[in-house]
Scaffold this active site. Sequence first.
Site, PDB file in Angstrom:
ATOM      1  N   TYR A 145       0.865  -1.177   0.000  1.00  0.00           N
ATOM      2  CA  TYR A 145       0.000   0.000   0.000  1.00  0.00           C
ATOM      3  C   TYR A 145       0.898   1.222   0.000  1.00  0.00           C
ATOM      4  O   TYR A 145       1.838   1.304   0.799  1.00  0.00           O
ATOM      5  CB  TYR A 145      -0.890   0.004   1.237  1.00  0.00           C
ATOM      6  N   ASP A 240       9.491   2.877  -0.716  1.00  0.00           N
ATOM      7  CA  ASP A 240       8.459   3.547   0.077  1.00  0.00           C
ATOM      8  C   ASP A 240       8.744   3.205   1.546  1.00  0.00           C
ATOM      9  O   ASP A 240       8.373   2.124   2.021  1.00  0.00           O
ATOM     10  CB  ASP A 240       7.069   3.080  -0.354  1.00  0.00           C
ATOM     11  N   LYS A 268       5.062   9.514   8.730  1.00  0.00           N
ATOM     12  CA  LYS A 268       4.897   8.977  10.087  1.00  0.00           C
ATOM     13  C   LYS A 268       5.954   9.477  11.078  1.00  0.00           C
ATOM     14  O   LYS A 268       5.844  10.578  11.613  1.00  0.00           O
ATOM     15  CB  LYS A 268       4.843   7.451  10.008  1.00  0.00           C
TER      16      LYS A 268
HETATM   17  P1  KE4 Z   1      -0.624   8.366   4.498  1.00  0.00           P
HETATM   18  O1  KE4 Z   1      -1.165   9.079   3.288  1.00  0.00           O
HETATM   19  O2  KE4 Z   1      -1.684   7.518   5.187  1.00  0.00           O
HETATM   20  O3  KE4 Z   1       0.113   9.303   5.476  1.00  0.00           O
HETATM   21  O4  KE4 Z   1       0.508   7.357   4.019  1.00  0.00           O
HETATM   22  C1  KE4 Z   1       0.208   6.420   3.012  1.00  0.00           C
HETATM   23  C2  KE4 Z   1       1.187   5.264   3.097  1.00  0.00           C
HETATM   24  C3  KE4 Z   1       2.210   5.185   2.171  1.00  0.00           C
HETATM   25  N1  KE4 Z   1       3.112   4.183   2.201  1.00  0.00           N
HETATM   26  C4  KE4 Z   1       3.052   3.229   3.170  1.00  0.00           C
HETATM   27  C5  KE4 Z   1       4.081   2.132   3.176  1.00  0.00           C
HETATM   28  C6  KE4 Z   1       2.030   3.268   4.151  1.00  0.00           C
HETATM   29  O5  KE4 Z   1       1.981   2.302   5.096  1.00  0.00           O
HETATM   30  C7  KE4 Z   1       1.084   4.305   4.119  1.00  0.00           C
HETATM   31  C8  KE4 Z   1      -0.048   4.395   5.123  1.00  0.00           C
HETATM   32  N2  KE4 Z   1      -0.071   3.414   6.149  1.00  0.00           N
HETATM   33  C9  KE4 Z   1      -1.391   3.064   6.644  1.00  0.00           C
HETATM   34  C10 KE4 Z   1      -1.234   1.978   7.704  1.00  0.00           C
HETATM   35  N3  KE4 Z   1      -0.859   0.748   7.134  1.00  0.00           N
HETATM   36  C11 KE4 Z   1      -2.142   4.250   7.132  1.00  0.00           C
HETATM   37  C12 KE4 Z   1      -3.305   3.953   8.046  1.00  0.00           C
HETATM   38  C13 KE4 Z   1      -4.585   4.465   7.467  1.00  0.00           C
HETATM   39  O6  KE4 Z   1      -4.765   4.412   6.222  1.00  0.00           O
HETATM   40  O7  KE4 Z   1      -5.443   4.915   8.282  1.00  0.00           O
END
Ligand code: KE4
Length: 424
Positions: A145, A240, A268
């Site tokens: 993701y 990523d 994060k």
């Molecule tokens: P955000 O747009 O959610 O800040 O980041 C996206 C993203 C990009 N790349 C990786 C490897 C990620 O894990 C994420 C987002 N992680 C999820 C949890 N697995 C966010 C939690 C959520 O969507 O509420």
Amino acid sequence: MPSRDRSAQAFRDASDVFPGGVNSPVRAYKSVGGSPVFLKKGKGAVVTDVDGNRYVDFVQSWGPHILGHSPPSVVRAVRQRLGQGTSFGAPTLEETVLARQIRDAVPSMEKLRFVNSGTEAVMSALRLARGATGRKFVLKFDGCYHGHADFLLVQAGSGLATAGLPDSGGVPAEFTAFTISVPYNDLAAVRQAFASHPGQIAAVIVEPVAANMGLVPPVPGFLEGLRDVTAADGSLLIFDEVITGFRVALGGAQGRFGIRPDLTTLGKIIGGGLPVGAYGGRRDLMDQLAPLGPVYQAGTLSGNPAAMAAGTAVLKELAKPGFYDRLEDKASVYFQALGRLVDPARHSLQTCASLYTLFFTPGPVRDFGQAKASDTQQYTRVFWSLLDEGVLTAPSQFEANFLGAAHTPQQLNRVAQAYARALG
Ligand code: KE4
């Protein structure tokens, strides 16, 4: 059984104003059923819900809180910064300070740019990759993701996997026509994709340790193979590291595994829980961004001073000698305790640094297909059993759990005992 009546009422109220009652799908507990806990505060490894129940927290806001909730140095830095103004739409010194800390730790990020989320960081990095190479295709991996940009919602992990959505509504087929997705850890499939699209793939984007299908580490040689295949084809390799950055080592997965990607995305931890993302890499690539070059990306709140102050305070702690050794020593004791509880015929415990997932399927789980074979009903039963004992784990089999500096050995020992009862 602790009362969670106020959370239940809060969820009913929220469901009247937010789709699914939440501002991000995984928070709705769809895959584990029931009503989500509404949290009120966090200190160290413990969070408290609106009913006053306390939980040892392994969600940790999905990764930012490697120091634990509300670390004093971070709270102090943010409070001090906020008192001078929240945002200016102008450069501030804090941005350069944090950027230099990041570059010192992740030298492949010769230049970088701050944005407001991991999604924005990935979306921008891939636009840059396409702009710099003049190529259209991007290659990702099933179950990974990378945020919710239209063209990446293909066989995606995290909330889509949780909801059983291989793709998303609202994304025309044309928008994903240049997205190739192949199984994680499958170098042969990657080579086949490049053979079928010679000179056409702008970039391969990979979670160097996959954490959005549950935790799936790279098999030996996988990341090295990606580096070789992309270099041979003139394609770019993007790590990523939104989760793994400053999580699996001060230098991230690229530091842990000794691979130099062309571009990296972060999020994060570098914002300490405030909205932030970053992307960066080779100077010759990054200098193609506006206002220097033709690839455009912008953001009103990019480099927000409070988020910068938080990130700087966090990275100062992480850079202290022995931080990661101490965290991983503590984590390995906990993982060994959990490992003694699992039945290899039914479970597989997968870990990397301070990340872990307990799969309810025999391991090893090496890709999304194997992860999806997990018994999510068993996962659900254990999730609620742990929650009732004051342990908050990921409300989805297809997410990771996070340990941090604030988890004490005593808490972890108590949590392992709760797992023993839940798995018993
Ligand atoms: P955000 O747009 O959610 O800040 O980041 C996206 C993203 C990009 N790349 C990786 C490897 C990620 O894990 C994420 C987002 N992680 C999820 C949890 N697995 C966010 C939690 C959520 O969507 O509420």
